[in-house]
Scaffold this motif. Structure first.
Motif, PDB file in Angstrom:
ATOM      1  N   THR A 139       0.833  -1.210   0.000  1.00  0.00           N
ATOM      2  CA  THR A 139       0.000   0.000   0.000  1.00  0.00           C
ATOM      3  C   THR A 139       0.862   1.253   0.000  1.00  0.00           C
ATOM      4  N   GLY A 140       2.075   1.123   0.531  1.00  0.00           N
ATOM      5  CA  GLY A 140       2.962   2.275   0.651  1.00  0.00           C
ATOM      6  C   GLY A 140       2.785   3.060   1.927  1.00  0.00           C
ATOM      7  N   ASN A 141       1.797   2.687   2.748  1.00  0.00           N
ATOM      8  CA  ASN A 141       1.516   3.468   3.958  1.00  0.00           C
ATOM      9  C   ASN A 141       2.654   3.395   4.976  1.00  0.00           C
ATOM     10  N   SER A 142       3.263   2.222   5.138  1.00  0.00           N
ATOM     11  CA  SER A 142       4.380   2.100   6.076  1.00  0.00           C
ATOM     12  C   SER A 142       5.578   2.916   5.595  1.00  0.00           C
ATOM     13  N   ALA A 143       5.854   2.847   4.302  1.00  0.00           N
ATOM     14  CA  ALA A 143       6.971   3.611   3.747  1.00  0.00           C
ATOM     15  C   ALA A 143       6.753   5.108   3.931  1.00  0.00           C
ATOM     16  N   VAL A 144       5.552   5.575   3.641  1.00  0.00           N
ATOM     17  CA  VAL A 144       5.238   7.005   3.792  1.00  0.00           C
ATOM     18  C   VAL A 144       5.396   7.433   5.247  1.00  0.00           C
ATOM     19  N   ALA A 145       4.896   6.618   6.183  1.00  0.00           N
ATOM     20  CA  ALA A 145       4.994   6.955   7.604  1.00  0.00           C
ATOM     21  C   ALA A 145       6.451   7.002   8.056  1.00  0.00           C
ATOM     22  N   ALA A 146       7.249   6.024   7.618  1.00  0.00           N
ATOM     23  CA  ALA A 146       8.658   5.994   8.002  1.00  0.00           C
ATOM     24  C   ALA A 146       9.402   7.204   7.441  1.00  0.00           C
ATOM     25  N   LEU A 147       9.148   7.534   6.195  1.00  0.00           N
ATOM     26  CA  LEU A 147       9.823   8.673   5.575  1.00  0.00           C
ATOM     27  C   LEU A 147       9.381   9.991   6.212  1.00  0.00           C
ATOM     28  N   ASN A 148       8.096  10.100   6.568  1.00  0.00           N
ATOM     29  CA  ASN A 148       7.631  11.290   7.288  1.00  0.00           C
ATOM     30  C   ASN A 148       8.438  11.501   8.562  1.00  0.00           C
ATOM     31  N   LEU A 170       3.815   2.546  -5.264  1.00  0.00           N
ATOM     32  CA  LEU A 170       4.670   3.554  -5.887  1.00  0.00           C
ATOM     33  C   LEU A 170       3.938   4.881  -6.044  1.00  0.00           C
ATOM     34  N   ALA A 171       2.660   4.815  -6.419  1.00  0.00           N
ATOM     35  CA  ALA A 171       1.877   6.044  -6.584  1.00  0.00           C
ATOM     36  C   ALA A 171       1.694   6.757  -5.247  1.00  0.00           C
ATOM     37  N   GLU A 175       3.231  10.434  -4.374  1.00  0.00           N
ATOM     38  CA  GLU A 175       2.349  11.537  -3.992  1.00  0.00           C
ATOM     39  C   GLU A 175       2.861  12.252  -2.734  1.00  0.00           C
ATOM     40  N   HIS A 176       3.332  11.475  -1.755  1.00  0.00           N
ATOM     41  CA  HIS A 176       3.748  12.060  -0.483  1.00  0.00           C
ATOM     42  C   HIS A 176       5.228  12.427  -0.441  1.00  0.00           C
ATOM     43  N   HIS A 177       6.055  11.692  -1.186  1.00  0.00           N
ATOM     44  CA  HIS A 177       7.502  11.930  -1.152  1.00  0.00           C
ATOM     45  C   HIS A 177       8.084  11.838  -2.566  1.00  0.00           C
TER      46      HIS A 177
END
Length: 212
Positions: A139-148, A170-171, A175-177
């Motif tokens: 989903t990318g949610n874990s990656a987005v949270a970690a990068l945040n 990837l999308a 979008e977030h990073h």
């Protein structure tokens, strides 16, 4: 091979072969673990391709010369627990002097959103190159949270290394990073209704640690 503006697929024949071995449902835990470390070395090679260099005077047994060495502060590798440890172990063989951090995240089974339960990274990330490791970009949610979380410490650069990605993940990350480049062994077809990558290889953590 460039997959998109924010993603490079490492399409080396050895990567493809080892990934196929990992996908097989009858691959043992020991084999899966060894293969992940081997692929991580190859992914790490690509992820560190553009690290900055400077020249340093040295002496060989025969002559003096100016030779290239890594410039600046030491690289930081951050594993998203628990499965990210498998990639981290492989990349540390390539860069044994790297600093190491860990972020504990689990995916809420209902919302599929990432929930943080642990965070321990080197105190000073400013101006350091940071590579975040997690086998699956689903989903990318874990990656987005970690990068945040990591961006609060203002690292010099950020990359994300994973074994498998999918278009949805990837999308979401783009979008977030949009500044974070992804290095992966393959981009699979899609997510299923439970947020797993298809065709995928199952739950990387369970297969890495033999917990299912």
């Amino acid at each position: 091979m460039k997959y998109s503006d924010n993603c490079t697929v490492v399409d080396h024949p050895l990567v493809k072969h080892k990934l196929t071995q990992m996908r097989r449902k009858d691959t043992s835990t020991a084999e899966f673990r060894a293969l992940l470390q081997e692929i991580s070395l190859l992914l790490g090679y690509e992820a560190t391709r553009d690290l900055k260099l400077t020249d340093e005077p040295i002496e060989t047994p025969l002559a003096k010369m100016d030779a290239p060495v890594l410039e600046g502060k030491k690289l930081v590798l951050v594993a998203i627990l628990r499965a990210g440890q498998g990639i981290l172990d492989g990349m540390l063989q390539l860069v044994p002097s790297a600093r190491v951090g860990h972020i504990g995240l689990y995916r809420d089974p209902k919302t599929l959103m990432a929930v943080e339960y642990y965070y321990k990274v080197p105190n000073q990330l400013a101006d350091r190159d940071v590579i975040v490791c997690d086998p699956m970009l689903a989903t990318g949610n874990s990656a987005v949270a970690a990068l945040n979380r990591i961006k609060r410490s203002k690292p010099g650069s950020l990359r994300f290394v994973c074994l498998l990605a999918c278009p949805e993940g990837l999308a979401n990350l783009r979008e977030h990073h949009p500044d974070v480049h992804v290095i992966t062994a393959a981009v699979d077809e899609k997510l299923d209704e439970h947020g797993y990558i298809l065709p995928g290889l199952g739950d990387a953590g369970d297969r890495l640690f033999g917990t299912r």
